[in-house]
Scaffold this active site. Sequence first.
Site, PDB file in Angstrom:
ATOM      1  N   HIS A   1       0.851  -1.217   0.042  1.00 31.18           N
ATOM      2  CA  HIS A   1       0.125  -0.198   0.029  1.00 31.18           C
ATOM      3  C   HIS A   1       0.993   1.259  -0.067  1.00 31.18           C
ATOM      4  CE1 HIS A   1      -3.078   3.081   1.337  1.00 31.18           C
ATOM      5  NE2 HIS A   1      -3.834   2.196   0.748  1.00 31.18           N
TER       6      HIS A   1
ATOM      7  N   GLU B   1      -3.567   2.313  -7.260  1.00 31.67           N
ATOM      8  CA  GLU B   1      -4.155   3.436  -6.608  1.00 31.67           C
ATOM      9  C   GLU B   1      -3.166   4.557  -6.656  1.00 31.67           C
ATOM     10  OE1 GLU B   1      -3.634   2.556  -2.306  1.00 31.67           O
ATOM     11  OE2 GLU B   1      -1.380   1.959  -2.663  1.00 31.67           O
TER      12      GLU B   1
END
Length: 221
Positions: A63, A133
């Site tokens: 992430h 993302e």
Amino acid sequence: MFCFAEVVVSPPFVFLPLVKSLLRPDFHVAAQNCWVKKGGAFTGEVSAEMLVDLGIPWVILGHSERRLLLGESNEFVGDKVAYALSKNLKVIACVGETLEQRESGSTMEVVAAQTKAISERISDWTNVVVAYEPVWAIGTGKVASPAQAQEVHSVLREWFHTSVSPEVAASIRIIYGGSVNGANCKELATQPDVDGFLVGGASLKPEFVDIIKSATVKNSA
């Protein structure tokens, strides 16, 4: 036509068993991270083995917050993905560019390098979902336009076709994450190379149901 949306919920580690026990059985649970190797003297870390012992089938790795705030390199993330897969966990592997990288025109180069570091360490992509993302869209309210999302997803799929195999390119799920909500999910979901979403804040709101339902848009179009 029947359309199935696989739903995976990823609470903080301490709540994983509770959430797992409360969710309906067709919803799965993911950890937000795990350690890069077998457990040992790594105080505060959560090993893949711990997740397996808890019956947690999924883990999110790479992430952007861990890459940027904790300095996890592409190579380190690749090692984590490989180890998690070796313990039969399924992985949501995150890639994405910062605002500076997008404005400098290096989005594709950055995303390809992040993905390449994983591909150099694994040979089987069956249990990997790639989450694109864009860092500048996470929690900011800014969303990549459907065209921007599709552009990156398309290039990623072409990268898989060229660098891994046509079979993996056709089967790999590439999902989008970055301020997805009930208002924008349907338009994003219609894009041919957007296979789902990595949802942040909106997953805590009733509109999460609308986001799950948007999985049917492409099939009914």
